[in-house]
Design a protein around this motif. Structure first.
Motif, PDB file in Angstrom:
ATOM      1  N   ALA A 248       4.242  26.358  -5.664  1.00  0.00           N
ATOM      2  CA  ALA A 248       4.118  25.691  -6.963  1.00  0.00           C
ATOM      3  C   ALA A 248       5.490  25.398  -7.564  1.00  0.00           C
ATOM      4  O   ALA A 248       5.720  24.308  -8.116  1.00  0.00           O
ATOM      5  N   PHE A 252       6.431  21.481  -8.123  1.00  0.00           N
ATOM      6  CA  PHE A 252       6.448  21.024  -9.514  1.00  0.00           C
ATOM      7  C   PHE A 252       7.820  21.173 -10.158  1.00  0.00           C
ATOM      8  O   PHE A 252       8.018  20.730 -11.295  1.00  0.00           O
ATOM      9  N   VAL A 259       2.875  25.196 -17.018  1.00  0.00           N
ATOM     10  CA  VAL A 259       2.657  24.357 -15.843  1.00  0.00           C
ATOM     11  C   VAL A 259       2.318  25.215 -14.624  1.00  0.00           C
ATOM     12  O   VAL A 259       1.435  24.872 -13.824  1.00  0.00           O
ATOM     13  N   ALA A 263      -0.995  25.066 -11.978  1.00  0.00           N
ATOM     14  CA  ALA A 263      -0.548  24.622 -10.654  1.00  0.00           C
ATOM     15  C   ALA A 263      -0.834  25.685  -9.597  1.00  0.00           C
ATOM     16  O   ALA A 263      -1.282  25.377  -8.480  1.00  0.00           O
ATOM     17  N   THR A 264      -0.594  26.940  -9.943  1.00  0.00           N
ATOM     18  CA  THR A 264      -0.849  28.035  -9.013  1.00  0.00           C
ATOM     19  C   THR A 264      -2.341  28.179  -8.724  1.00  0.00           C
ATOM     20  O   THR A 264      -2.742  28.395  -7.574  1.00  0.00           O
TER      21      THR A 264
END
Length: 314
Positions: A248, A252, A259, A263-264
Motif C-alpha cells: 500500500a 499509493f 489513505v 488501501a490496506t
C-alpha cells in the motif's frame, strides 16, 4: 472456480436470482464458493489492517499482526485441544470444529489480555514488542512439547490446522468474523489521529495532545481482535499482514492513515482472493495450503516493488 466446472452464465444466474439450472451447482456456489470468497475478503483485509497497526505502533517494518503472540496463543489453544487430549485427565470433543474455534479463540484472548495488562504498565513500546515476542516464544515452546509427546494422527491434524484454510467456514462463522473486522476497524478509525502522530515517534504524538497509553491500548485491542479471531477461525495465515502494508505504501506513495487504512483493506482482500484462486487449482480436486501460496505470490511482488523504487532513487 474449483474442482467442479460450473458455466459462467449459471454462476451469474445463481448470484442474481438465488437459483440455478442444477441444484448441485447452486449448492456449491452458495454453500462453498461464495462463503469461501467472502472469507478470503474478510481474512485478507483483517490481517492487513492488523499488520499496518503493528508496524505503525512499533515503527518497525518487520512487525506483523502476530508479533504480540496472539497467533501463538490461538495455536496453543488448538494444540491443547488436538494433541493434549491424551495428556489431560478429561476428554474433549476434538472432532467438533466449533470446539476447536472456541479453544483457539480462548488461547488468543488470554494472551491478548496479558499483553494489554503489560501495555498499561509499560511506557516503552519497544519493550512491549519484546514482551509480546516472549509470550509467543513461551506458547510456541509449550506447543513443541505437546507435539513431541502426541500421537502421529493428532500431530498430523494439528499440522493441517496450522497450514490455514478458508473453505470450511459456515455463514454464521463468517458473520462473527465480519463483526470482528468491523470492531477492529472501529478502534482503528478512533485512533487515526494517534496513528499519524506515532509515525514520527511517541514524543511527537504526545506534543500533539495524544494520550499514548490510551492510544496504545486501542491499537493493540484492534490488532488483537483482528488477528486472534482470524487465527481462531482460519488458522495462522502468514505473510499477508506483513506484506500488504508495504504494498500500500509503495502503490499509493503515502503514510497517512486516512489513505492507508482503506488501501490496506482493499489490497489485502485482493491479494487473499488471488492466493485462494491459485490454491484452489481450478479443475483439480487438490487444494494447496493457503499459507504456502500467500508467501509464493506475495513475496516476489514486494521484492520487485522495493527493488524498483530503490533503483529509481539511485
Amino acid at each position: 472456480m474449483g474442482s467442479v466446472y460450473i458455466p459462467l452464465r449459471t454462476t451469474f444466474d445463481a448470484l442474481l436470482t438465488g437459483t440455478s439450472d442444477s441444484g448441485n451447482w447452486g449448492y456449491i456456489i452458495w454453500q462453498f464458493r461464495i462463503p469461501k470468497a467472502i472469507s478470503a475478503i474478510i481474512i485478507g483485509s483483517g490481517l492487513s489492517l492488523s499488520g499496518l497497526l503493528m508496524q505503525t505502533l512499533f515503527r518497525n517494518p518487520l512487525a506483523g499482526p502476530y508479533v504480540l503472540g496472539v497467533s501463538s496463543g490461538a495455536s496453543l489453544g488448538a494444540a491443547i485441544l488436538i494433541m493434549g487430549a491424551g495428556l489431560v485427565p478429561f476428554a474433549i470433543a476434538i472432532d467438533n470444529p466449533v470446539t476447536l474455534v472456541v479453544a483457539s479463540a480462548l488461547g488468543s484472548f488470554l494472551v491478548l489480555m496479558a499483553v494489554m495488562g503489560m501495555a498499561r504498565k509499560t511506557k516503552d513500546s519497544m519493550a512491549l514488542l519484546i514482551i509480546g515476542l516472549m509470550f509467543g516464544s513461551i506458547t510456541s515452546a509449550v506447543v513443541s512439547v505437546l507435539s513431541y509427546f502426541s500421537e502421529a494422527e493428532a500431530l498430523q491434524r494439528f499440522i493441517i490446522w496450522s497450514l490455514g484454510s478458508l473453505g470450511h467456514l459456515s455463514w454464521g462463522q463468517i458473520g462473527i468474523l465480519a463483526l470482528a473486522l468491523l470492531l477492529g476497524l472501529l478502534f482503528t478509525v478512533i485512533s487515526i489521529k494517534s496513528l499519524n502522530g506515532l509515525l514520527l515517534g511517541e514524543t511527537y504524538a504526545q506534543s500533539m495532545g495524544t494520550d499514548i497509553k490510551k492510544a496504545r491500548i486501542y491499537i493493540i485491542l484492534a490488532a488483537g481482535i483482528l488477528a486472534g479471531s482470524i487465527t481462531a477461525f482460519a488458522g495462522p495465515i502468514a505473510f499477508v499482514g506483513l506484506a500488504v502494508p508495504h504494498l500500500a505504501r509503495q502503490l499509493f506513495d503515502t503514510t497517512q492513515h486516512k489513505v492507508m487504512v482503506p488501501a490496506t483493506l482493499l489490497l489485502g482482500a485482493i491479494l487473499m482472493l488471488l492466493c485462494d484462486i491459485v490454491a484452489q487449482l481450478p479443475g483439480y480436486e487438490q487444494v494447496l495450503p493457503i499459507n504456502a501460496i500467500t508467501s509464493i505470490i506475495g513475496a516476489p511482488i514486494v521484492i520487485w516493488l522495493l527493488w524498483k523504487r530503490n533503483k529509481m532513487l539511485f
